[in-house]
Design a protein around this motif. Structure first.
Motif, PDB file in Angstrom:
ATOM      1  N   TYR A  72      -3.010  -1.369  -3.286  1.00 10.68           N
ATOM      2  CA  TYR A  72      -1.889  -0.780  -2.558  1.00 10.68           C
ATOM      3  C   TYR A  72      -2.435   0.372  -1.732  1.00 10.68           C
ATOM      4  O   TYR A  72      -3.181   1.212  -2.239  1.00 10.68           O
ATOM      5  CB  TYR A  72      -0.823  -0.269  -3.534  1.00 10.68           C
ATOM      6  N   LEU A  73      -2.072   0.412  -0.464  1.00  7.44           N
ATOM      7  CA  LEU A  73      -2.443   1.495   0.427  1.00  7.44           C
ATOM      8  C   LEU A  73      -1.167   2.071   1.014  1.00  7.44           C
ATOM      9  O   LEU A  73      -0.216   1.334   1.279  1.00  7.44           O
ATOM     10  CB  LEU A  73      -3.319   0.983   1.579  1.00  7.44           C
ATOM     11  N   GLY A  74      -1.146   3.349   1.229  1.00  3.86           N
ATOM     12  CA  GLY A  74       0.042   3.937   1.823  1.00  3.86           C
ATOM     13  C   GLY A  74      -0.235   5.279   2.458  1.00  3.86           C
ATOM     14  O   GLY A  74      -1.249   5.925   2.189  1.00  3.86           O
ATOM     15  N   ALA A  75       0.688   5.669   3.311  1.00  2.91           N
ATOM     16  CA  ALA A  75       0.703   7.003   3.901  1.00  2.91           C
ATOM     17  C   ALA A  75       2.163   7.410   3.947  1.00  2.91           C
ATOM     18  O   ALA A  75       2.995   6.676   4.484  1.00  2.91           O
ATOM     19  CB  ALA A  75       0.085   6.997   5.288  1.00  2.91           C
ATOM     20  N   GLU A  76       2.464   8.554   3.340  1.00  2.00           N
ATOM     21  CA  GLU A  76       3.854   8.987   3.234  1.00  2.00           C
ATOM     22  C   GLU A  76       3.986  10.469   3.522  1.00  2.00           C
ATOM     23  O   GLU A  76       3.131  11.266   3.142  1.00  2.00           O
ATOM     24  CB  GLU A  76       4.394   8.731   1.819  1.00  2.00           C
ATOM     25  N   ARG A  77       5.106  10.803   4.159  1.00  2.00           N
ATOM     26  CA  ARG A  77       5.451  12.216   4.328  1.00  2.00           C
ATOM     27  C   ARG A  77       6.257  12.641   3.114  1.00  2.00           C
ATOM     28  O   ARG A  77       7.171  11.947   2.680  1.00  2.00           O
ATOM     29  CB  ARG A  77       6.273  12.410   5.602  1.00  2.00           C
ATOM     30  N   ARG A  78       5.899  13.795   2.557  1.00  4.85           N
ATOM     31  CA  ARG A  78       6.587  14.282   1.365  1.00  4.85           C
ATOM     32  C   ARG A  78       6.703  15.798   1.441  1.00  4.85           C
ATOM     33  O   ARG A  78       5.895  16.465   2.043  1.00  4.85           O
ATOM     34  CB  ARG A  78       5.803  13.908   0.112  1.00  4.85           C
ATOM     35  N   ALA A  79       7.697  16.305   0.746  1.00  5.83           N
ATOM     36  CA  ALA A  79       7.878  17.751   0.650  1.00  5.83           C
ATOM     37  C   ALA A  79       6.989  18.336  -0.451  1.00  5.83           C
ATOM     38  O   ALA A  79       6.996  19.531  -0.667  1.00  5.83           O
ATOM     39  CB  ALA A  79       9.341  18.073   0.364  1.00  5.83           C
ATOM     40  N   ALA A  80       6.223  17.497  -1.118  1.00  2.88           N
ATOM     41  CA  ALA A  80       5.361  17.942  -2.216  1.00  2.88           C
ATOM     42  C   ALA A  80       4.359  18.981  -1.723  1.00  2.88           C
ATOM     43  O   ALA A  80       3.899  18.927  -0.590  1.00  2.88           O
ATOM     44  CB  ALA A  80       4.624  16.752  -2.814  1.00  2.88           C
TER      45      ALA A  80
END
Length: 165
Positions: A72-80
């Protein structure tokens, strides 16, 4: 007894990993990552395919070998605020991630890396790249190399700036 030893030896000399009959790609779900970087994370098999979900603020990609999800590959925007908190949110605590700093958290099969976006987002969110490998013979160093390279590729994409308010 002697024949049992010969049979055991003959069976144990077979490789557990099937040969890779497919060509490892150099583009992964829209991002260019050298094939040699991802190759250790992939198992043997005949055919490799990807399924991509590109929604607002994230890119998720399943890599399948012979129809089985292996990566699984991903790129996500997060408030973390840290890679560890982002990783736990994306993967759950079962991933057993450990953090060396706020920018990277990893284990032997998964890692999260802060994407080095060229500009700071106005909405305060950070972008994180993720690699989660279920198969293959790679180790923690291979997973870290893959997520770091994937994060650099993501930094050159629109995920850093799209939908920024």
């Amino acid at each position: 007894m002697l024949s049992f030893g010969l049979i055991t030896t003959a069976c144990s000399s077979n490789s557990d990993e099937a040969e890779k009959e497919y060509t490892v790609p150099s583009a992964w779900c829209g991002y260019r990552v050298p094939a040699k970087t991802m190759e250790p994370l992939l198992p043997g098999g005949k055919k490799i395919t990807t399924k991509t979900d590109d929604a607002q603020g994230l890119l998720r990609c399943d890599v399948l070998v012979d129809g089985e999800k292996v990566l699984y590959l991903g790129a996500e925007r997060r408030a973390a605020s840290t890679a560890l908190s982002a990783g736990n949110a994306m993967l759950g605590p079962v991933s057993k991630l450990t953090a060396s700093d706020d920018h990277y958290a990893g284990s032997d099969k998964a890692a999260v890396q802060l994407v080095p976006c060229p500009v700071e987002r106005k909405d305060g969110q950070e972008v994180f790249a993720i690699v989660n490998a279920w198969e293959g013979s790679g180790d923690e160093a291979d997973v870290k190399k893959a997520v770091t390279t994937y994060a650099r590729a993501a930094a050159d994409s629109t995920i850093c700036t799209e939908f920024d308010s």
